[in-house]
Design a protein around this motif. Structure first.
Motif, short mmCIF file in Angstrom:
data_model
loop_
_atom_site.label_atom_id
_atom_site.label_comp_id
_atom_site.label_asym_id
_atom_site.label_seq_id
_atom_site.Cartn_x
_atom_site.Cartn_y
_atom_site.Cartn_z
N ARG A 91 24.01 -6.14 10.71
CA ARG A 91 24.13 -7.25 9.75
C ARG A 91 23.59 -8.54 10.34
N HIS A 92 22.29 -8.67 10.29
CA HIS A 92 21.58 -9.81 10.86
C HIS A 92 20.71 -10.40 9.76
N ARG A 93 21.07 -11.58 9.30
CA ARG A 93 20.42 -12.15 8.12
C ARG A 93 18.90 -12.23 8.28
N LYS A 94 18.44 -12.74 9.39
CA LYS A 94 17.00 -12.92 9.55
C LYS A 94 16.26 -11.58 9.56
N THR B 84 12.87 -7.76 6.55
CA THR B 84 12.54 -6.47 5.94
C THR B 84 12.03 -6.64 4.52
N ILE B 85 12.66 -7.54 3.79
CA ILE B 85 12.22 -7.82 2.41
C ILE B 85 10.85 -8.49 2.42
N ASN B 86 10.69 -9.45 3.29
CA ASN B 86 9.39 -10.12 3.42
C ASN B 86 8.30 -9.11 3.80
N ASN B 87 8.60 -8.27 4.78
CA ASN B 87 7.60 -7.31 5.24
C ASN B 87 7.25 -6.27 4.19
N ALA B 88 8.20 -5.98 3.29
CA ALA B 88 7.90 -5.06 2.18
C ALA B 88 6.82 -5.66 1.28
N ASN B 89 6.93 -6.95 1.03
CA ASN B 89 5.89 -7.62 0.22
C ASN B 89 4.55 -7.64 0.95
N ARG B 90 4.60 -7.86 2.26
CA ARG B 90 3.36 -7.86 3.04
C ARG B 90 2.77 -6.45 3.09
N ALA B 91 3.63 -5.44 3.08
CA ALA B 91 3.16 -4.05 3.08
C ALA B 91 2.39 -3.74 1.80
N LEU B 92 2.87 -4.27 0.69
CA LEU B 92 2.16 -4.08 -0.58
C LEU B 92 0.77 -4.69 -0.52
N GLY C 260 1.60 -12.60 7.80
CA GLY C 260 2.91 -13.02 7.32
C GLY C 260 4.07 -12.13 7.67
N TRP C 261 3.84 -11.07 8.47
CA TRP C 261 4.93 -10.19 8.89
C TRP C 261 5.79 -10.91 9.92
N SER C 262 7.04 -10.48 10.04
CA SER C 262 7.94 -11.06 11.04
C SER C 262 8.67 -9.96 11.81
N PHE C 263 9.24 -10.31 12.95
CA PHE C 263 9.88 -9.38 13.87
C PHE C 263 8.90 -8.28 14.27
N VAL C 264 7.68 -8.70 14.60
CA VAL C 264 6.64 -7.76 15.01
C VAL C 264 5.95 -8.28 16.27
N ALA D 263 20.83 1.34 2.48
CA ALA D 263 20.81 -0.10 2.18
C ALA D 263 19.45 -0.58 1.70
N PHE D 264 18.38 0.05 2.20
CA PHE D 264 17.03 -0.42 1.91
C PHE D 264 16.21 0.59 1.10
N ALA D 265 16.86 1.20 0.11
CA ALA D 265 16.17 2.04 -0.87
C ALA D 265 15.27 3.08 -0.20
N ASN D 266 15.78 3.68 0.88
CA ASN D 266 15.04 4.70 1.61
C ASN D 266 13.71 4.17 2.14
N PHE D 267 13.66 2.85 2.31
CA PHE D 267 12.47 2.16 2.82
C PHE D 267 11.24 2.38 1.93
N GLU D 268 11.48 2.55 0.65
CA GLU D 268 10.36 2.54 -0.31
C GLU D 268 10.03 1.07 -0.54
N PHE D 269 8.96 0.62 0.07
CA PHE D 269 8.72 -0.83 0.13
C PHE D 269 8.43 -1.45 -1.22
N GLU D 270 8.01 -0.64 -2.18
CA GLU D 270 7.83 -1.18 -3.53
C GLU D 270 9.17 -1.67 -4.09
N LYS D 271 10.25 -0.94 -3.78
CA LYS D 271 11.59 -1.32 -4.25
C LYS D 271 12.17 -2.45 -3.40
N VAL D 272 11.98 -2.36 -2.08
CA VAL D 272 12.53 -3.39 -1.19
C VAL D 272 11.90 -4.75 -1.47
N ALA D 273 10.65 -4.76 -1.86
CA ALA D 273 9.96 -6.02 -2.16
C ALA D 273 10.62 -6.78 -3.31
N LYS D 274 11.38 -6.07 -4.14
CA LYS D 274 12.03 -6.70 -5.29
C LYS D 274 13.46 -7.14 -4.98
#
Length: 226
Positions: free
Chosen positions: A113-116, A121-129, A181-185, A85-96
């Motif tokens: 299936r939890h929206r937040k 995860t998408i937000n944190n991918a951007n923060r990871a970059l 800016g990370w969440s669920f941490v 579901a999350f592109a093998n957790f390659e955060f460059e891809k998840v950020a998009k």
């Protein structure tokens, strides 16, 4: 890990004093693996072993966030679904990922299936970059929070292990991630991440993995900020 996670599925009894379970293969392991094959594999080959690969670190911290309020066994058994579901957790891809991806994930029975948490995860991918840009790697950033030896318990016995829910270092890392800016941490989630990635070795005294993990940590080259 908690006894509650495996209590209903116990195949082996833990020693009430040491907290160890004697496996069918003759090896003693930490109580939380509960004699379950999924947990045994994770316990023996992943939990506590030092990691410096950014993709794996991103996966680990995201999955710990998804685990919040749930059993880790649930997450572990859905891990391949999460990777798909999350592109093998390659955060460059998840950020998009877009809202369309969020909706796709909400319909995916292979994950939680939890929206937040999905949006996190998408937000944190951007923060990871952003972290990688600043520190050179996620590994360099995370390992900078490794506890000093004098701040660690002298022994990881059963009673000590059961109280290790959060520490000064996990609280500091949690606070810094949130500031970025990370969440669920939260600090408890972050400590579970620190255990998982090998920043600390919380295998019990007497567990066959404890010395092996400690040897791996002794030879592990801590990543430095570039």
């Amino acid at each position: 890990m908690s006894e509650q996670e495996t209590g209903s599925q116990k195949k082996h009894e833990r020693d009430p004093i040491t907290g160890l379970i004697h496996g069918d293969d003759g090896k003693q392991r930490c109580w939380w693996y509960g004699g379950l094959e999924d947990y045994q594999r994770y316990h023996d080959t992943e939990w506590g072993w030092p990691v410096d690969d950014d993709r794996r670190l991103f996966e680990k911290i995201c999955l710990e966030g998804f685990q919040s309020g749930l059993s880790w066994l649930t997450i572990l058994r859905k891990r391949e679904g999460f990777r798909a579901a999350f592109a093998n957790f390659e955060f460059e891809k998840v950020a998009k990922f877009t809202e369309q991806d969020v909706n796709r994930c909400l319909e995916d029975t292979g994950i939680v299936r939890h929206r937040k948490k999905i949006e996190s995860t998408i937000n944190n991918a951007n923060r990871a970059l952003e972290l990688r840009e600043e520190f050179g790697s996620l590994a360099a950033y995370f390992w900078s929070f490794e506890p000093k030896p004098e701040n660690r318990p002298p022994r990881i016995d059963f009673e000590t292990a059961r109280t290790l829910g959060k520490t000064e270092e996990s609280t500091a890392l949690s606070k810094d991630l949130k500031k970025r800016g990370w969440s669920f941490v939260g600090p408890t989630t972050v400590y579970a991440f620190m255990q998982s990635m090998g920043m600390v070795n919380d295998h019990l005294e007497g567990c066959f993995c404890r010395e092996l993990v400690e040897e791996a940590r002794d030879t592990f080259v801590r990543p430095k900020r570039k």
